[in-house]
Design a protein around this motif. Sequence first.
Motif, PDB file in Angstrom:
ATOM      1  N   VAL A   1       0.844  -1.200   0.000  1.00 19.93           N
ATOM      2  CA  VAL A   1       0.000   0.000   0.000  1.00 19.93           C
ATOM      3  C   VAL A   1       0.873   1.242   0.000  1.00 19.93           C
ATOM      4  CG1 VAL A   1      -1.692   1.330   1.320  1.00 19.93           C
ATOM      5  CG2 VAL A   1      -1.962  -1.150   1.117  1.00 19.93           C
ATOM      6  N   ALA A   2       1.896   1.252   0.852  1.00 19.87           N
ATOM      7  CA  ALA A   2       2.779   2.415   0.951  1.00 19.87           C
ATOM      8  C   ALA A   2       3.491   2.696  -0.363  1.00 19.87           C
ATOM      9  CB  ALA A   2       3.796   2.199   2.074  1.00 19.87           C
ATOM     10  N   GLU A   3       3.805   1.649  -1.113  1.00 18.11           N
ATOM     11  CA  GLU A   3       4.535   1.808  -2.366  1.00 18.11           C
ATOM     12  C   GLU A   3       3.620   1.947  -3.575  1.00 18.11           C
ATOM     13  OE1 GLU A   3       7.097  -1.602  -2.344  1.00 18.11           O
ATOM     14  OE2 GLU A   3       8.618  -0.605  -1.106  1.00 18.11           O
ATOM     15  N   GLY A   4       2.302   1.982  -3.335  1.00 15.36           N
ATOM     16  CA  GLY A   4       1.346   2.167  -4.421  1.00 15.36           C
ATOM     17  C   GLY A   4       1.166   0.954  -5.308  1.00 15.36           C
ATOM     18  N   GLN A   5       1.474  -0.236  -4.794  1.00 14.57           N
ATOM     19  CA  GLN A   5       1.373  -1.460  -5.581  1.00 14.57           C
ATOM     20  C   GLN A   5       0.159  -2.311  -5.212  1.00 14.57           C
ATOM     21  OE1 GLN A   5       5.093  -3.434  -4.795  1.00 14.57           O
ATOM     22  NE2 GLN A   5       6.277  -2.057  -6.096  1.00 14.57           N
ATOM     23  N   ALA A   6      -0.535  -1.970  -4.155  1.00 21.45           N
ATOM     24  CA  ALA A   6      -1.611  -2.819  -3.647  1.00 21.45           C
ATOM     25  C   ALA A   6      -2.888  -2.669  -4.455  1.00 21.45           C
ATOM     26  CB  ALA A   6      -1.880  -2.498  -2.179  1.00 21.45           C
ATOM     27  N   ILE A   7      -3.736  -3.694  -4.354  1.00 20.76           N
ATOM     28  CA  ILE A   7      -5.086  -3.646  -4.909  1.00 20.76           C
ATOM     29  C   ILE A   7      -6.071  -3.876  -3.777  1.00 20.76           C
ATOM     30  CG2 ILE A   7      -4.327  -4.460  -7.171  1.00 20.76           C
ATOM     31  CD1 ILE A   7      -5.486  -7.217  -6.407  1.00 20.76           C
TER      32      ILE A   7
END
Length: 240
Positions: A215-221
């Motif tokens: 989430v912090a790295e903008g990779q989560a869904i």
Amino acid sequence: MTRVLGIDACKAGWVGVLRTNDKITALVAATLAQLIHQAEHSHPAATDAGARPLEPIAVIAIDMPIGLPDTAPRQADVLARAAIGRLSSSVFTTPVRAALQAPTHSEAVLINRELTGQGLSIQAYGLRAKLFEVDEWLTHATTRVVEVHPEVSFAYLAGAPLTVRKSTWSGAERRRALLADAGIPLSGDLGLAGHAVGVDDVLDAGAAAWSALRVAEGQAISLPNPPETFTDGRPAAIWV
């Protein structure tokens, strides 16, 4: 320096896995607020203490429902079951808020059935204190907080749903290896010596920390995407 925190409930209260860059620290506290306070003031190593101010925690991921439904099952729970297949029984259907507020399990069953057409297990009702602890803490949280389900995280880590439970030796070792390969190494006592925290609880907190990092790295869904919103106004979704 990216700091993320994964949290799971345990018999002692709450267990957290804090990742600061590649440093892992495990924490235990009786209350959620105490655990997060520990994490906010925890240095990754004694040699770092006083060297520079700690960066704030970027994301907290917790294995507990956020966003309690009003009249129907949450899509987050439905999609999580589909994502983990054989181990889908580890995802319980989140009760409606009114049922959780009932003073007895029997009353909660009646309310939940009236509003959703489904009953309510004693296990789900037994989580009400922890659910409301999270619910209350969220009212003044300043860090981004997301909901996760560890088995969903492990399924994504492995590229397929796992079929062996983490309560077995092979299941625990498989999950520990997946986390280590993903930058969440859980080895040694992690500072947990003397604490009544199960292996499964630490693994789950580690999986939560991995999802928090995504989430912090903008990779989560999110499941669902976009999240649902109920009358409590909180986005309801499981992040991975």
